[in-house]
Design a protein around this motif. Sequence first.
Motif, PDB file in Angstrom:
ATOM      1  N   SER A 177       0.765  -1.355  -0.030  1.00 12.68           N
ATOM      2  CA  SER A 177       0.018   0.101  -0.023  1.00 12.68           C
ATOM      3  C   SER A 177       0.850   1.189   0.024  1.00 12.68           C
ATOM      4  O   SER A 177       0.529   2.085  -0.684  1.00 12.68           O
ATOM      5  CB  SER A 177      -0.897   0.018   1.173  1.00 12.68           C
ATOM      6  N   ILE A 178       2.073   1.257   0.732  1.00 15.34           N
ATOM      7  CA  ILE A 178       2.715   2.468   0.722  1.00 15.34           C
ATOM      8  C   ILE A 178       3.464   2.649  -0.700  1.00 15.34           C
ATOM      9  O   ILE A 178       3.678   3.698  -1.293  1.00 15.34           O
ATOM     10  CB  ILE A 178       4.023   2.230   1.711  1.00 15.34           C
ATOM     11  N   LEU A 179       3.874   1.440  -1.362  1.00 15.21           N
ATOM     12  CA  LEU A 179       4.654   1.765  -2.564  1.00 15.21           C
ATOM     13  C   LEU A 179       3.624   2.059  -3.705  1.00 15.21           C
ATOM     14  O   LEU A 179       3.905   2.861  -4.579  1.00 15.21           O
ATOM     15  CB  LEU A 179       5.352   0.358  -3.177  1.00 15.21           C
ATOM     16  N   GLU A 180       2.361   1.652  -3.598  1.00 17.36           N
ATOM     17  CA  GLU A 180       1.393   2.128  -4.462  1.00 17.36           C
ATOM     18  C   GLU A 180       0.998   3.535  -4.527  1.00 17.36           C
ATOM     19  O   GLU A 180       0.816   4.441  -5.128  1.00 17.36           O
ATOM     20  CB  GLU A 180       0.164   1.276  -4.297  1.00 17.36           C
ATOM     21  N   CYS A 181       0.653   3.902  -3.040  1.00 15.77           N
ATOM     22  CA  CYS A 181       0.597   5.364  -2.773  1.00 15.77           C
ATOM     23  C   CYS A 181       1.767   6.326  -3.339  1.00 15.77           C
ATOM     24  O   CYS A 181       1.208   7.393  -3.658  1.00 15.77           O
ATOM     25  CB  CYS A 181       0.417   5.557  -1.227  1.00 15.77           C
ATOM     26  N   LEU A 182       2.861   5.919  -3.164  1.00 15.62           N
ATOM     27  CA  LEU A 182       4.061   6.728  -3.687  1.00 15.62           C
ATOM     28  C   LEU A 182       4.188   6.607  -5.012  1.00 15.62           C
ATOM     29  O   LEU A 182       4.811   7.641  -5.813  1.00 15.62           O
ATOM     30  CB  LEU A 182       5.392   6.082  -3.101  1.00 15.62           C
ATOM     31  N   GLU A 183       3.292   5.663  -5.959  1.00 18.06           N
ATOM     32  CA  GLU A 183       3.454   5.527  -7.325  1.00 18.06           C
ATOM     33  C   GLU A 183       4.813   5.396  -7.815  1.00 18.06           C
ATOM     34  O   GLU A 183       5.169   5.515  -8.925  1.00 18.06           O
ATOM     35  CB  GLU A 183       2.950   6.788  -8.137  1.00 18.06           C
ATOM     36  N   VAL A 184       5.587   4.646  -7.073  1.00 20.45           N
ATOM     37  CA  VAL A 184       6.832   4.166  -7.544  1.00 20.45           C
ATOM     38  C   VAL A 184       6.864   2.677  -8.110  1.00 20.45           C
ATOM     39  O   VAL A 184       7.830   2.413  -8.730  1.00 20.45           O
ATOM     40  CB  VAL A 184       7.946   4.372  -6.384  1.00 20.45           C
ATOM     41  N   SER A 185       5.866   2.035  -7.919  1.00 22.47           N
ATOM     42  CA  SER A 185       5.415   0.612  -8.342  1.00 22.47           C
ATOM     43  C   SER A 185       4.091   0.361  -8.663  1.00 22.47           C
ATOM     44  O   SER A 185       3.398   0.981  -7.563  1.00 22.47           O
ATOM     45  CB  SER A 185       6.298  -0.512  -7.431  1.00 22.47           C
ATOM     46  N   ASP A 186       3.753  -0.210  -9.560  1.00 20.80           N
ATOM     47  CA  ASP A 186       2.330  -0.648  -9.607  1.00 20.80           C
ATOM     48  C   ASP A 186       1.926  -1.830  -8.885  1.00 20.80           C
ATOM     49  O   ASP A 186       0.883  -2.136  -8.586  1.00 20.80           O
ATOM     50  CB  ASP A 186       1.961  -0.733 -11.013  1.00 20.80           C
ATOM     51  N   CYS A 187       2.826  -2.574  -8.312  1.00 17.40           N
ATOM     52  CA  CYS A 187       2.890  -3.827  -7.479  1.00 17.40           C
ATOM     53  C   CYS A 187       1.809  -4.699  -7.979  1.00 17.40           C
ATOM     54  O   CYS A 187       1.167  -5.382  -7.202  1.00 17.40           O
ATOM     55  CB  CYS A 187       2.250  -3.187  -6.006  1.00 17.40           C
ATOM     56  N   LYS A 188       1.650  -4.801  -9.261  1.00 18.21           N
ATOM     57  CA  LYS A 188       0.797  -5.725  -9.971  1.00 18.21           C
ATOM     58  C   LYS A 188       1.530  -7.448  -9.840  1.00 18.21           C
ATOM     59  O   LYS A 188       2.421  -7.610 -10.457  1.00 18.21           O
ATOM     60  CB  LYS A 188       0.651  -5.628 -11.379  1.00 18.21           C
ATOM     61  N   MET A 189       1.109  -8.021  -8.696  1.00 20.48           N
ATOM     62  CA  MET A 189       1.632  -9.251  -8.414  1.00 20.48           C
ATOM     63  C   MET A 189       1.422 -10.421  -9.797  1.00 20.48           C
ATOM     64  O   MET A 189       2.674 -11.087 -10.017  1.00 20.48           O
ATOM     65  CB  MET A 189       1.399  -9.769  -7.143  1.00 20.48           C
ATOM     66  N   GLN A 190       0.394 -10.278 -10.288  1.00 20.32           N
ATOM     67  CA  GLN A 190       0.378 -11.120 -11.452  1.00 20.32           C
ATOM     68  C   GLN A 190       1.180 -11.040 -12.658  1.00 20.32           C
ATOM     69  O   GLN A 190       1.275 -11.887 -13.528  1.00 20.32           O
ATOM     70  CB  GLN A 190      -1.204 -11.065 -11.930  1.00 20.32           C
ATOM     71  N   GLU A 191       1.906  -9.878 -12.664  1.00 14.93           N
ATOM     72  CA  GLU A 191       2.689  -9.445 -13.691  1.00 14.93           C
ATOM     73  C   GLU A 191       4.277  -9.538 -13.180  1.00 14.93           C
ATOM     74  O   GLU A 191       5.018  -9.177 -14.016  1.00 14.93           O
ATOM     75  CB  GLU A 191       2.542  -8.009 -14.333  1.00 14.93           C
ATOM     76  N   GLY A 192       4.338 -10.019 -12.115  1.00 20.44           N
ATOM     77  CA  GLY A 192       5.660 -10.120 -11.482  1.00 20.44           C
ATOM     78  C   GLY A 192       6.287  -8.761 -10.950  1.00 20.44           C
ATOM     79  O   GLY A 192       7.514  -8.686 -10.410  1.00 20.44           O
ATOM     80  N   SER A 193       5.442  -7.609 -10.745  1.00 19.88           N
ATOM     81  CA  SER A 193       5.902  -6.359 -10.340  1.00 19.88           C
ATOM     82  C   SER A 193       6.372  -6.400  -8.951  1.00 19.88           C
ATOM     83  O   SER A 193       7.158  -5.563  -8.442  1.00 19.88           O
ATOM     84  CB  SER A 193       4.929  -5.345 -10.607  1.00 19.88           C
ATOM     85  N   LEU A 194       5.886  -7.306  -8.184  1.00 14.28           N
ATOM     86  CA  LEU A 194       6.001  -7.401  -6.549  1.00 14.28           C
ATOM     87  C   LEU A 194       6.098  -8.972  -6.407  1.00 14.28           C
ATOM     88  O   LEU A 194       5.232  -9.700  -6.732  1.00 14.28           O
ATOM     89  CB  LEU A 194       4.914  -6.889  -5.644  1.00 14.28           C
ATOM     90  N   ARG A 195       7.409  -9.341  -5.907  1.00  8.44           N
ATOM     91  CA  ARG A 195       7.452 -10.593  -5.396  1.00  8.44           C
ATOM     92  C   ARG A 195       8.470 -10.891  -4.447  1.00  8.44           C
ATOM     93  O   ARG A 195       8.865  -9.595  -3.880  1.00  8.44           O
ATOM     94  CB  ARG A 195       7.925 -11.563  -6.328  1.00  8.44           C
ATOM     95  N   CYS A 196       8.596 -11.753  -3.552  1.00  5.51           N
ATOM     96  CA  CYS A 196       9.231 -11.957  -2.176  1.00  5.51           C
ATOM     97  C   CYS A 196      10.036 -13.244  -2.238  1.00  5.51           C
ATOM     98  O   CYS A 196       9.703 -14.172  -2.472  1.00  5.51           O
ATOM     99  CB  CYS A 196       8.645 -11.686  -1.003  1.00  5.51           C
ATOM    100  N   ASP A 197      11.412 -12.948  -1.282  1.00  2.00           N
ATOM    101  CA  ASP A 197      11.946 -14.394  -0.801  1.00  2.00           C
ATOM    102  C   ASP A 197      11.482 -14.322   0.530  1.00  2.00           C
ATOM    103  O   ASP A 197      11.686 -13.096   1.291  1.00  2.00           O
ATOM    104  CB  ASP A 197      13.491 -14.083  -1.274  1.00  2.00           C
TER     105      ASP A 197
END
Length: 481
Positions: A177-197
Motif C-alpha cells: 500500500s505504501i509503494l502504490e501510494c508513492l506511485e513508485v511501483s504498480d505492485c501488480k503481482m500477477q505481472e511479477g511487479s512485486l515478489r518476495c523471498d
Amino acid sequence: MDYKDYEVIIGLEVHAELSTKTKAFCGCTTEFGGDVNTHCCPICTGMPGTLPVLNRKVVEYAIKAGLATNCEITRYGKQDRKNYFYPDLPKAYQISQFDLPLCVGGHVDIETENGKKSIGLTRIHIEEDAGKLLHDVIPGKSLVDFNRCGVPLIEIVSEPDMRSAEEAKAFLEELKSILECLEVSDCKMQEGSLRCDINVSVRPFGQKEYNTRTEMKNVSSFSAAYRAIQYEAKRQIEEMEEGRAVKQQTLRWSDEDGENYALRSKEDAHDYRYFPEPDLVPIVVTDDMIESIRALIPELPSAKRARFVSEYGITDYEAGLISASKSMSAYFEACAKLGAKPKTVANWLLGDIARLINEKNIEFADMKITPEALVAFIALIEKGTISNTAGKKVIEIMFETQKAPDVIVKEEGLEQVNDEGALRKIVEEVLANNQKSVDDYRGGKKNAIGYLVGQTMRLSKGKANPQTMNALLKEYLDAME
C-alpha cells in the motif's frame, strides 16, 4: 510435539519493479506484455562493448521509498556486480548494491492482534531484474525472453522481526500500500511487479541464538507467502523433533502442491563474488535532492487510515481496507464529496463491489462504475425507489454494462412497490399460506416474522419495501392475538 514450544523467525526480501518508463541502464521500455525479445537492446542483453548509464528516476524512486519507510539515505554510494550464472542473466552478473545501499535502517509499522508492531528494515537497494525462462513453448526445451532484463527494482530487506505468517502477510500488505501510494511501483503481482523471498527459521522459546534458516524464492502472492511460511515452519519443527538438522538451502514453494522443493544449498554473500561495478560512476545524493523528493511524498496509508476514521466515522477495519488501495481510497473520498454517506459507500465498496472485483480477478482501478454512478445508485435506495435486494442486482448490471442505475431500474422493472394497498394484499396472501409461521409468532417465537418478510419479498419479486412489509406483518399478526 507441541508447536507452541517453538518460535518462528521470519525475514523478507521484497523485490518491487519500479514504474519508470525506461530500464535501469538503457532506453528500452519497461512496458509489460510485449512480444518476446522486443523490449531489449545490446546494453540490457549484455553485448560486448556496451556501457550502462544509470536512470536518474531509479535513484529518485528508491529514495522516495526509503523516506516513506523511515530509512536513512546514503549520501555517497556505488553499484556492484553480483556474479552468478543462470540462463536468463546474459551478462552472468547482475548490477546491484552490496556494502553501500541507497537506504539503510527504517521500519514499517503493522497492526497485529496484540496491537501495533514495528518491523525493522535492514536496507533498500537498487538493482536490475533478470530475464525470464519460458518452459512450455517447445516441448522438452526452454527459451529465454530478455524483455525483463534491466527493468529497475528496489529490494527491500526486512529484519527478522516477524513471528508468524499473519505478521508477514500484514507487513507485505502494508508495504504494498505504501509503494502504490508513492506511485513508485504498480505492485501488480500477477505481472511479477512485486515478489518476495522468504527466510524462515525456528527455535525453542527462550533460546536467543538463531537456528539455521532456509529461503523460499520468488513467492508471488500474499496468500502463497502465508501458506509457504506455515508449511516451512511446520517442516522445520518436525525435523528438529526427529533429531535431524535443518539444512541451509534455497527452496521453491509450489502453491499448487502445497509444499517446498529443494533447489540448491543457500548462497552466502561471498558466493556472489561482489565487486564494484567499474562501468558506473558513484551515486552522490545531496540534501537538496532528498528534500525535493520528500516534498513529493503524499499522505501515507497509515495517516489516511486514521483520518478516515476521524473524518468519516467508519471503523478501523473499514478504513484499513480502503486506505490500503490508492485507487479505492480516492474513489471513496470522491463519493463522500459528492454527498453520499461514507458508511454506506464503505459498505458497498467492501461488500458487493469487492466481491465482483474478486470474481472477475481485476484490480480496483479497472472497475468501471464511476463515483457519480455509485452515488446516484445509493440515492435510489435511500429514496426508496429500489430495495437493498434489488440494489444487489442493479450493482451487478452496472458492473458489467456501465449503464446508469436509473436506466437499469426501468429496464429491469425493479422499482420498489410502496403502494400500501398492493402491499396489504401480499401480506394477506403470505399469512394465509404460512399458518405454521403465524402460529409460531403468536406462540412467542417473534423471530418467525423474519421468514414471513422473506416470503413477502419473494412474492413481490423483491420489489416490496421490506420496512413497510415488516410493519404491516406486525400489524396483522398483533391484531390476531
